[in-house]
Design an enzyme around this catalytic site. Structure first.
Site, short mmCIF file in Angstrom:
data_model
loop_
_atom_site.label_atom_id
_atom_site.label_comp_id
_atom_site.label_asym_id
_atom_site.label_seq_id
_atom_site.Cartn_x
_atom_site.Cartn_y
_atom_site.Cartn_z
N ILE A 1 0.84 -1.21 0.00
CA ILE A 1 0.00 0.00 0.00
C ILE A 1 0.87 1.26 0.00
CG2 ILE A 1 -1.92 1.19 1.14
CD1 ILE A 1 -2.77 -1.33 2.42
N ASN B 1 3.08 4.88 7.71
CA ASN B 1 2.50 3.69 7.07
C ASN B 1 3.27 2.41 7.39
OD1 ASN B 1 1.01 2.29 4.72
ND2 ASN B 1 3.15 2.14 4.09
N SER C 1 -3.81 2.92 10.28
CA SER C 1 -4.21 1.87 11.23
C SER C 1 -4.79 0.71 10.43
CB SER C 1 -5.21 2.44 12.24
OG SER C 1 -5.61 1.43 13.15
N TYR D 1 -0.81 -7.19 16.38
CA TYR D 1 -1.22 -6.31 15.28
C TYR D 1 -2.47 -5.49 15.66
CZ TYR D 1 -2.25 -4.74 10.52
OH TYR D 1 -2.52 -3.97 9.41
N LYS E 1 -2.40 -1.43 16.34
CA LYS E 1 -3.19 -0.60 15.41
C LYS E 1 -4.22 0.23 16.17
CE LYS E 1 -1.05 -1.24 11.72
NZ LYS E 1 -0.49 -0.12 10.97
N VAL F 1 -6.56 -6.04 1.95
CA VAL F 1 -6.29 -5.91 0.51
C VAL F 1 -6.09 -7.30 -0.10
CG1 VAL F 1 -4.68 -4.98 -1.19
CG2 VAL F 1 -5.20 -3.67 0.87
N1 LIG Z 1 -2.43 -4.94 3.35
C1 LIG Z 1 -3.55 -4.88 4.05
O1 LIG Z 1 -4.49 -5.67 3.80
C2 LIG Z 1 -3.74 -3.85 5.11
C3 LIG Z 1 -4.98 -3.73 5.72
C4 LIG Z 1 -5.17 -2.77 6.71
C5 LIG Z 1 -4.12 -1.96 7.08
N2 LIG Z 1 -2.91 -2.09 6.49
C6 LIG Z 1 -1.84 -1.19 6.91
O2 LIG Z 1 -1.33 -0.52 5.79
C7 LIG Z 1 0.06 -0.27 5.97
C8 LIG Z 1 0.84 -0.84 4.80
O3 LIG Z 1 0.56 -2.23 4.71
P1 LIG Z 1 1.12 -3.12 3.52
O4 LIG Z 1 0.13 -4.18 3.29
O5 LIG Z 1 1.57 -2.26 2.39
O6 LIG Z 1 2.36 -3.80 4.24
P2 LIG Z 1 3.73 -4.29 3.58
O7 LIG Z 1 4.25 -5.36 4.48
O8 LIG Z 1 3.56 -4.62 2.14
O9 LIG Z 1 4.64 -3.02 3.71
C9 LIG Z 1 5.12 -2.55 4.93
C10 LIG Z 1 6.42 -1.83 4.66
O10 LIG Z 1 6.91 -1.35 5.93
C11 LIG Z 1 8.33 -1.50 5.90
N3 LIG Z 1 8.89 -1.56 7.25
C12 LIG Z 1 8.80 -2.57 8.15
N4 LIG Z 1 9.51 -2.27 9.24
C13 LIG Z 1 10.04 -1.04 9.03
C14 LIG Z 1 10.88 -0.20 9.81
N5 LIG Z 1 11.33 -0.57 11.02
N6 LIG Z 1 11.23 1.00 9.29
C15 LIG Z 1 10.80 1.37 8.07
N7 LIG Z 1 10.01 0.62 7.29
C16 LIG Z 1 9.65 -0.58 7.77
C17 LIG Z 1 8.58 -2.81 5.14
O11 LIG Z 1 9.89 -2.85 4.63
C18 LIG Z 1 7.51 -2.75 4.06
O12 LIG Z 1 7.97 -2.21 2.85
C19 LIG Z 1 0.43 -0.89 7.31
O13 LIG Z 1 0.40 0.10 8.31
C20 LIG Z 1 -0.66 -1.92 7.53
O14 LIG Z 1 -0.87 -2.19 8.89
C21 LIG Z 1 -2.69 -3.01 5.51
#
Ligand SMILES: NC(=O)c1ccc[n+]([C@@H]2O[C@H](COP(=O)([O-])OP(=O)(O)OC[C@H]3O[C@@H](n4cnc5c(N)ncnc54)[C@H](O)[C@@H]3O)[C@@H](O)[C@H]2O)c1
Length: 268
Positions: A21, A90, A151, A179, A183, A212
């Site tokens: 995302i 994020n 979140s 998690y 959140k 997602v």
């Molecule tokens: N994917 C989903 O279905 C979903 C649903 C609800 C909320 N979210 C939220 O959206 C956001 C993005 O989710 P996503 O699915 O893209 O996750 P993702 O795992 O694809 O990406 C997370 C990114 O955070 C980076 N990261 C991890 N630890 C880190 C650190 N210490 N410093 C800097 N970067 C760091 C990772 O390298 C990664 O690129 C998150 O906050 C997640 O909780 C995602």
């Protein structure tokens, strides 16, 4: 009216920028006119993404758990762009259990390892605290800024563990506690900072996405979709409009809010 949504002239930092995302957040902000700083753990990927997919952007290393790394990023952003207007908190981790056979037992609350709990608290919650502290302090000097904490529906509703059963009824894993709890913490940290900085031109809001679609089994997708009033999982780009709204002057009178974009998941 549409001009209120423009981010022309704004500088936006996105953490976790090369995740599923995070990339979409960067593209949305850039398309709306912002110059974007794509920040994540792998600097090479950040730079490549900024060069190949964004316009007049910067890729930069950040570890959101390390205050020094956030300060270094901010210094380089100020050197290049002179200010920062938007911060999207994020970056996050979501527990994965590498050995599928062990996952069911390991992920039970009764057995859930302290190290995994601690890791989520460090990245998902302390990371938001540190980035908001360092970059928010700069916004305070500028007397303006918009911070958006990402979140999740799991920051609002507890996981229904039935969702993590396979087609034969076997509990593949239990969604662990870290998690959802971190959140939920992110939502309250946003409210705290909104109240704390409200008079100083800094707005702090939360965006809570739903799940997602991203390579899950058909069985999972069907079950998730059935639990969602709109009948489907999100596409990665489904949050772009809400993010631009929160980053821009279109939401100028909004702070301390939690904008839930989840196809209705949390409404019943
Ligand atoms: N994917 C989903 O279905 C979903 C649903 C609800 C909320 N979210 C939220 O959206 C956001 C993005 O989710 P996503 O699915 O893209 O996750 P993702 O795992 O694809 O990406 C997370 C990114 O955070 C980076 N990261 C991890 N630890 C880190 C650190 N210490 N410093 C800097 N970067 C760091 C990772 O390298 C990664 O690129 C998150 O906050 C997640 O909780 C995602």
């Amino acid at each position: 009216m549409i001009e209120a949504f423009s981010l022309k002239g704004k500088i936006a930092i996105v953490t976790g920028a090369i995740g599923l995302i995070g990339k979409q957040h960067c593209l949305a902000l850039n398309n709306a006119g912002a110059r974007v700083v794509a920040a994540d753990l792998d600097e090479r990927q950040c730079i490549e993404f900024a060069e190949h997919h964004l316009c007049d952007a910067m890729g930069h290393y950040i570890n959101v758990c390390k205050k020094e790394s956030i300060k270094e990023l901010l210094e380089n952003v100020l050197d290049r762009f002179g200010k920062v207007d938007v911060l999207v908190n994020n970056a996050a981790v979501n527990d994965m259990f590498e050995d599928p056979k062990a996952a069911s037992a390991q992920s039970r609350f009764e057995n859930y390892p302290l190290e995994l709990w601690q890791r989520s608290v460090d990245v998902n919650l302390t990371g938001v605290f540190l980035c908001s502290q360092v970059i928010g302090t700069q916004m305070l000097k500028q007397k303006s800024g918009s911070i958006i904490n990402i979140s999740s529906t799991y920051g609002i509703s507890a996981p229904d563990q039935n969702l993590y059963k396979d087609s034969e009824g076997f509990q593949s894993f239990y969604k662990p506690p870290a998690y959802p709890v971190t959140k939920a913490g992110v939502i309250m940290l946003g409210k705290y900072l909104a109240a704390y900085w409200g008079k100083y031109g800094i707005r702090v809001n939360t965006l809570s996405p739903g799940g997602v679609k991203n390579g899950q089994t058909d069985f999972f997708i069907e079950n998730y979709s059935r639990k969602t009033p709109m009948g489907r999982m999100a596409e990665p780009g489904d949050y772009q409009g809400a993010l631009v709204f929160l980053a821009s002057d279109a939401s100028a009178y909004m702070t301390g809010a939690n904008l839930v974009v989840d196809g209705g998941w949390t409404c019943w």
